[in-house]
Design a protein around this motif. Structure first.
Motif, PDB file in Angstrom:
ATOM      1  N   LEU A 134       0.826  -1.200   0.000  1.00  0.00           N
ATOM      2  CA  LEU A 134       0.000   0.000   0.000  1.00  0.00           C
ATOM      3  C   LEU A 134       0.867   1.260   0.000  1.00  0.00           C
ATOM      4  N   LEU A 135       1.915   1.271   0.819  1.00  0.00           N
ATOM      5  CA  LEU A 135       2.806   2.425   0.853  1.00  0.00           C
ATOM      6  C   LEU A 135       3.452   2.659  -0.511  1.00  0.00           C
ATOM      7  N   ILE A 136       3.862   1.583  -1.168  1.00  0.00           N
ATOM      8  CA  ILE A 136       4.465   1.708  -2.493  1.00  0.00           C
ATOM      9  C   ILE A 136       3.438   2.225  -3.497  1.00  0.00           C
ATOM     10  N   ALA A 137       2.189   1.734  -3.386  1.00  0.00           N
ATOM     11  CA  ALA A 137       1.143   2.115  -4.338  1.00  0.00           C
ATOM     12  C   ALA A 137       0.787   3.593  -4.255  1.00  0.00           C
ATOM     13  N   VAL A 138       0.952   4.195  -3.071  1.00  0.00           N
ATOM     14  CA  VAL A 138       0.632   5.617  -2.930  1.00  0.00           C
ATOM     15  C   VAL A 138       1.877   6.493  -3.093  1.00  0.00           C
ATOM     16  N   GLY A 139       2.949   5.894  -3.614  1.00  0.00           N
ATOM     17  CA  GLY A 139       4.138   6.675  -3.950  1.00  0.00           C
ATOM     18  C   GLY A 139       5.113   6.885  -2.819  1.00  0.00           C
ATOM     19  N   GLU A 140       5.004   6.096  -1.754  1.00  0.00           N
ATOM     20  CA  GLU A 140       5.913   6.229  -0.620  1.00  0.00           C
ATOM     21  C   GLU A 140       7.010   5.175  -0.685  1.00  0.00           C
ATOM     22  N   ASN A 141       8.036   5.394   0.105  1.00  0.00           N
ATOM     23  CA  ASN A 141       9.130   4.442   0.242  1.00  0.00           C
ATOM     24  C   ASN A 141       9.013   3.769   1.603  1.00  0.00           C
ATOM     25  N   PRO A 142       8.603   2.500   1.635  1.00  0.00           N
ATOM     26  CA  PRO A 142       8.405   1.833   2.927  1.00  0.00           C
ATOM     27  C   PRO A 142       9.695   1.612   3.708  1.00  0.00           C
ATOM     28  N   ASP A 143      10.835   1.873   3.080  1.00  0.00           N
ATOM     29  CA  ASP A 143      12.120   1.668   3.756  1.00  0.00           C
ATOM     30  C   ASP A 143      12.678   2.969   4.332  1.00  0.00           C
ATOM     31  N   ARG A 144      11.964   4.072   4.150  1.00  0.00           N
ATOM     32  CA  ARG A 144      12.488   5.315   4.704  1.00  0.00           C
ATOM     33  C   ARG A 144      12.150   5.414   6.195  1.00  0.00           C
ATOM     34  N   GLU A 145      12.934   6.264   6.884  1.00  0.00           N
ATOM     35  CA  GLU A 145      12.691   6.469   8.303  1.00  0.00           C
ATOM     36  C   GLU A 145      11.284   7.052   8.494  1.00  0.00           C
ATOM     37  N   GLY A 146      10.590   6.544   9.469  1.00  0.00           N
ATOM     38  CA  GLY A 146       9.213   6.975   9.716  1.00  0.00           C
ATOM     39  C   GLY A 146       8.194   5.987   9.203  1.00  0.00           C
ATOM     40  N   LEU A 147       8.561   5.195   8.187  1.00  0.00           N
ATOM     41  CA  LEU A 147       7.626   4.211   7.630  1.00  0.00           C
ATOM     42  C   LEU A 147       8.065   2.773   7.859  1.00  0.00           C
ATOM     43  N   LEU A 148       9.229   2.575   8.461  1.00  0.00           N
ATOM     44  CA  LEU A 148       9.737   1.218   8.624  1.00  0.00           C
ATOM     45  C   LEU A 148       8.769   0.324   9.396  1.00  0.00           C
ATOM     46  N   ASP A 149       8.117   0.873  10.427  1.00  0.00           N
ATOM     47  CA  ASP A 149       7.206   0.073  11.254  1.00  0.00           C
ATOM     48  C   ASP A 149       5.743   0.273  10.882  1.00  0.00           C
TER      49      ASP A 149
END
Length: 205
Positions: free
Chosen positions: A39-54
């Protein structure tokens, strides 16, 4: 007030649905973790960046908590003489998700019933309301399911439920306009007798 309880019992003897307890639901937690990342990837985010790891884990935890909600014991009843006294519980707020948009909704719940030999423990009304709110829902069905469960546990057919809900599928998307939706379930004497119905509505106001 004329109750006609014997006639109501006879009319509902064939309703097998009232004899069945709600079934527990479970999530596929591992798949939710995957979907949270996707879902994070689909909305244009990077799931590996700080703040999204968890974030995928927190998201999966929330879905598991919501779907696998345990209301605890809901069937605490006390025997009493048959009575025509109305019992009302109001001011209960529950949270759910609209099944059409997967967006939150809140409902203020009021319940009334006329005992027929059994009274329900006070805290059980809120437990029952939360039990059926913790799934993908529509407000109209939520009221019906709450009424069904009150009848199943207490054995009375005289049940009323009023819900007043705010839905983010209306206020947060589309028309984007605040509004309150009111729905009701009236059964037994609450449907058949105007005076009884109006007494309940006055009490919950």
């Amino acid at each position: 007030m004329v109750m006609h309880m014997d006639q109501e019992r006879a009319r509902n003897n064939g309703h097998d649905a009232h004899d069945e307890q709600p079934q527990a639901r479970h999530v596929d937690y591992a798949r939710l973790l995957e979907l949270g990342r996707e879902l994070l990837i689909a909305v244009g985010e990077n799931p590996d960046r700080e703040g999204l790891l968890d974030t995928p884990r927190r998201w999966a935890d929330w879905w598991r908590e919501f779907i696998e909600y345990d209301p605890g014991k809901t069937e605490t009843i006390f025997n009493t003489a048959s009575t025509d006294q109305m019992v009302c519980v109001s001011g209960m707020r529950v949270f759910s998700l609209c099944e059409h948009h997967l967006l939150p909704m809140w409902c203020d719940v009021s319940i009334g019933y006329i005992p027929d030999g059994k009274v329900l423990g006070l805290s059980k009304f809120a437990r029952i309301a939360h039990q059926f709110a913790h799934q993908l829902q529509i407000q109209e069905r939520l009221g019906q399911e709450i009424a069904d469960e009150i009848s199943r546990i207490t054995g009375t057919s005289h049940v009323a439920v009023v819900l007043k809900g705010e839905h983010l599928c209306m206020t947060g998307r589309g028309i984007r306009t605040p509004g309150v939706m009111t729905s009701s379930v009236m059964r037994g004497v609450f449907r058949e007798h105007y005076e009884t119905r109006m007494e309940f509505l006055r009490l919950i106001e």
